[in-house]
Write a protein that holds these residues in place. Structure first.
Motif, PDB file in Angstrom:
ATOM      1  N   VAL A 174      -5.766  -7.964  10.046  1.00  0.00           N
ATOM      2  CA  VAL A 174      -4.684  -8.686  10.725  1.00  0.00           C
ATOM      3  C   VAL A 174      -3.421  -8.671   9.880  1.00  0.00           C
ATOM      4  CG1 VAL A 174      -3.920 -10.972  11.483  1.00  0.00           C
ATOM      5  CG2 VAL A 174      -6.204 -10.148  12.084  1.00  0.00           C
ATOM      6  N   ALA A 175      -3.566  -8.932   8.563  1.00  0.00           N
ATOM      7  CA  ALA A 175      -2.392  -8.913   7.682  1.00  0.00           C
ATOM      8  C   ALA A 175      -1.759  -7.537   7.655  1.00  0.00           C
ATOM      9  CB  ALA A 175      -2.815  -9.338   6.271  1.00  0.00           C
ATOM     10  N   SER A 176      -2.593  -6.501   7.640  1.00  0.00           N
ATOM     11  CA  SER A 176      -2.052  -5.144   7.626  1.00  0.00           C
ATOM     12  C   SER A 176      -1.359  -4.810   8.938  1.00  0.00           C
ATOM     13  CB  SER A 176      -3.176  -4.145   7.351  1.00  0.00           C
ATOM     14  OG  SER A 176      -2.690  -2.827   7.366  1.00  0.00           O
ATOM     15  N   SER A 177      -1.938  -5.253  10.044  1.00  0.00           N
ATOM     16  CA  SER A 177      -1.327  -4.971  11.353  1.00  0.00           C
ATOM     17  C   SER A 177      -0.004  -5.696  11.537  1.00  0.00           C
ATOM     18  CB  SER A 177      -2.295  -5.352  12.472  1.00  0.00           C
ATOM     19  OG  SER A 177      -2.535  -6.753  12.471  1.00  0.00           O
ATOM     20  N   LEU A 178       0.170  -6.817  10.848  1.00  0.00           N
ATOM     21  CA  LEU A 178       1.430  -7.558  10.918  1.00  0.00           C
ATOM     22  C   LEU A 178       2.497  -7.001   9.988  1.00  0.00           C
ATOM     23  CD1 LEU A 178       0.086 -11.227  11.159  1.00  0.00           C
ATOM     24  CD2 LEU A 178       1.056  -9.813  13.001  1.00  0.00           C
ATOM     25  N   GLY A 179       2.158  -5.925   9.290  1.00  0.00           N
ATOM     26  CA  GLY A 179       3.145  -5.254   8.446  1.00  0.00           C
ATOM     27  C   GLY A 179       3.117  -5.637   6.987  1.00  0.00           C
ATOM     28  N   ALA A 180       2.111  -6.387   6.579  1.00  0.00           N
ATOM     29  CA  ALA A 180       2.039  -6.780   5.165  1.00  0.00           C
ATOM     30  C   ALA A 180       1.661  -5.575   4.311  1.00  0.00           C
ATOM     31  CB  ALA A 180       1.015  -7.900   4.981  1.00  0.00           C
ATOM     32  N   ARG A 181       2.357  -5.394   3.228  1.00  0.00           N
ATOM     33  CA  ARG A 181       2.053  -4.305   2.297  1.00  0.00           C
ATOM     34  C   ARG A 181       0.846  -4.674   1.448  1.00  0.00           C
ATOM     35  NH1 ARG A 181       6.550  -0.677   1.205  1.00  0.00           N
ATOM     36  NH2 ARG A 181       8.197  -1.085   2.740  1.00  0.00           N
ATOM     37  N   PRO A 182       0.200  -3.669   0.834  1.00  0.00           N
ATOM     38  CA  PRO A 182      -0.995  -3.966   0.025  1.00  0.00           C
ATOM     39  C   PRO A 182      -0.760  -5.017  -1.054  1.00  0.00           C
ATOM     40  CG  PRO A 182      -0.828  -1.608   0.421  1.00  0.00           C
ATOM     41  CD  PRO A 182       0.423  -2.221   0.970  1.00  0.00           C
ATOM     42  N   ALA A 183       0.395  -4.958  -1.730  1.00  0.00           N
ATOM     43  CA  ALA A 183       0.663  -5.934  -2.791  1.00  0.00           C
ATOM     44  C   ALA A 183       0.723  -7.356  -2.221  1.00  0.00           C
ATOM     45  CB  ALA A 183       1.976  -5.594  -3.490  1.00  0.00           C
ATOM     46  N   ARG A 184       1.301  -7.509  -1.028  1.00  0.00           N
ATOM     47  CA  ARG A 184       1.389  -8.836  -0.420  1.00  0.00           C
ATOM     48  C   ARG A 184       0.014  -9.303   0.055  1.00  0.00           C
ATOM     49  NH1 ARG A 184       5.423 -10.631   4.559  1.00  0.00           N
ATOM     50  NH2 ARG A 184       4.943 -12.872   4.477  1.00  0.00           N
ATOM     51  N   ILE A 185      -0.802  -8.396   0.558  1.00  0.00           N
ATOM     52  CA  ILE A 185      -2.161  -8.758   0.980  1.00  0.00           C
ATOM     53  C   ILE A 185      -2.964  -9.248  -0.218  1.00  0.00           C
ATOM     54  CG2 ILE A 185      -4.319  -7.859   1.907  1.00  0.00           C
ATOM     55  CD1 ILE A 185      -2.688  -5.960   3.624  1.00  0.00           C
ATOM     56  N   ILE A 186      -2.829  -8.540  -1.339  1.00  0.00           N
ATOM     57  CA  ILE A 186      -3.550  -8.954  -2.548  1.00  0.00           C
ATOM     58  C   ILE A 186      -3.081 -10.317  -3.017  1.00  0.00           C
ATOM     59  CG2 ILE A 186      -3.911  -8.407  -4.987  1.00  0.00           C
ATOM     60  CD1 ILE A 186      -3.781  -5.450  -4.224  1.00  0.00           C
ATOM     61  N   ARG A 187      -1.754 -10.534  -2.980  1.00  0.00           N
ATOM     62  CA  ARG A 187      -1.194 -11.776  -3.498  1.00  0.00           C
ATOM     63  C   ARG A 187      -1.488 -12.966  -2.602  1.00  0.00           C
ATOM     64  NH1 ARG A 187       3.444 -10.132  -3.513  1.00  0.00           N
ATOM     65  NH2 ARG A 187       4.397 -11.218  -1.740  1.00  0.00           N
TER      66      ARG A 187
END
Length: 271
Positions: A174-187
């Motif tokens: 879901v986070a990836s589909s909303l446009g979150a980059r890998p660094a933001r997903i990790i954080r």
């Protein structure tokens, strides 16, 4: 039979194996060689430059090794848990096996690679014809730090892998589909879930580094004296048993104090 009677055998075993020897160590620390009971051993040890240097070396090595293990362990756990790659499961199983290795075995492996007559220096001398190779850091504090990070990192990776296994992949999708980059997903997604495991693994590594003896001894690092090696030196080399017991009591107090602090903090944050 009352339930409290079942607690007597383990408590008695704990008293014989651990509490009574600990009592003897504390008692010996108040008994100088001249006889009697006094604080003279503590005064003498605390006034010595060797003790202050050993205390400082022990603390900074433990803190630096813990920081290195947390960073390296977090990165490795991320790769194993979330990066699809062949052999990931086998790597996770190897980490479980690695936890059973004695610390001196890892140190010996580093000596074979980076030691004065190790493979890296041997290849350098064969190629350049020089008398000595450039890798001489294992006999310095940085060599001890490298060995401790190498050995203790799996103690951080293992609880992190357990924590990552509880994260729902749907959250990441879901986070990836909303446009979150890998660094933001990790954080924002992964790191909050990993904080309790990081705290547990980091606390374990910190206490173990404070009490590590084999790595410092087997690296042969000159001028690197920690509290455990100072206990060894005073007891075995100098036959100063009261002084050795004083250093041991200080080391125990630091370890127990850190454990108590961890318990208090973990309760407050709900870990």
């Amino acid at each position: 039979m009352p339930s409290w009677l079942w607690a007597l055998p383990p408590v008695a075993a704990l008293g014989v194996v651990f509490l009574y020897p600990l009592y003897l160590v504390v008692k010996q620390s108040f008994q100088p060689d001249e006889g009697g009971t006094s604080l003279a051993p503590y005064t003498e040890v605390f006034a010595s430059e060797a003790f202050r240097e050993a205390l400082f070396t022990t603390v900074w090595l433990a803190l630096a090794a813990t920081a290195g293990c947390l960073v390296l362990g977090f990165v490795l756990a991320l790769i194993i848990a979330f990066v699809p790659m062949p052999g990931g499961r086998a790597l996770a199983k190897f980490i479980d096996v690695f936890l059973s290795f004695p610390s001196f075995l890892v140190t010996l492996a580093l000596l074979f690679i980076y030691g004065t007559v190790g493979m890296a220096n041997g290849m350098w001398t064969d190629v350049t014809g020089a008398a000595d190779g450039p890798f001489q850091f294992l006999t310095t504090p940085w060599g001890v730090l490298l060995a401790e990070i190498t050995y203790f990192t799996p103690f951080v990776v293992r609880p992190l892998l357990a924590a990552f296994s509880q994260i729902e992949t749907a959250q990441l999708e879901v986070a990836s589909s909303l446009g979150a980059r890998p660094a933001r997903i990790i954080r924002q997604v992964i790191l909050p879930e990993a904080l309790p495991a990081l705290a547990a693994g980091g606390s374990l590594v910190l206490v173990m580094c404070l009490n590590e003896f084999g790595i410092v001894l087997f690296t042969g690092a000159k001028g690197v004296t920690t509290l455990p090696t100072l206990v060894y030196g005073k007891a075995i080399l100098e036959s100063d048993y009261p002084g050795a017991c004083v250093v041991a009591v200080v080391n125990i107090a630091i370890s127990v104090g850190l454990y108590g602090l961890y318990r208090v903090v973990s309760r407050r944050v709900g870990a």
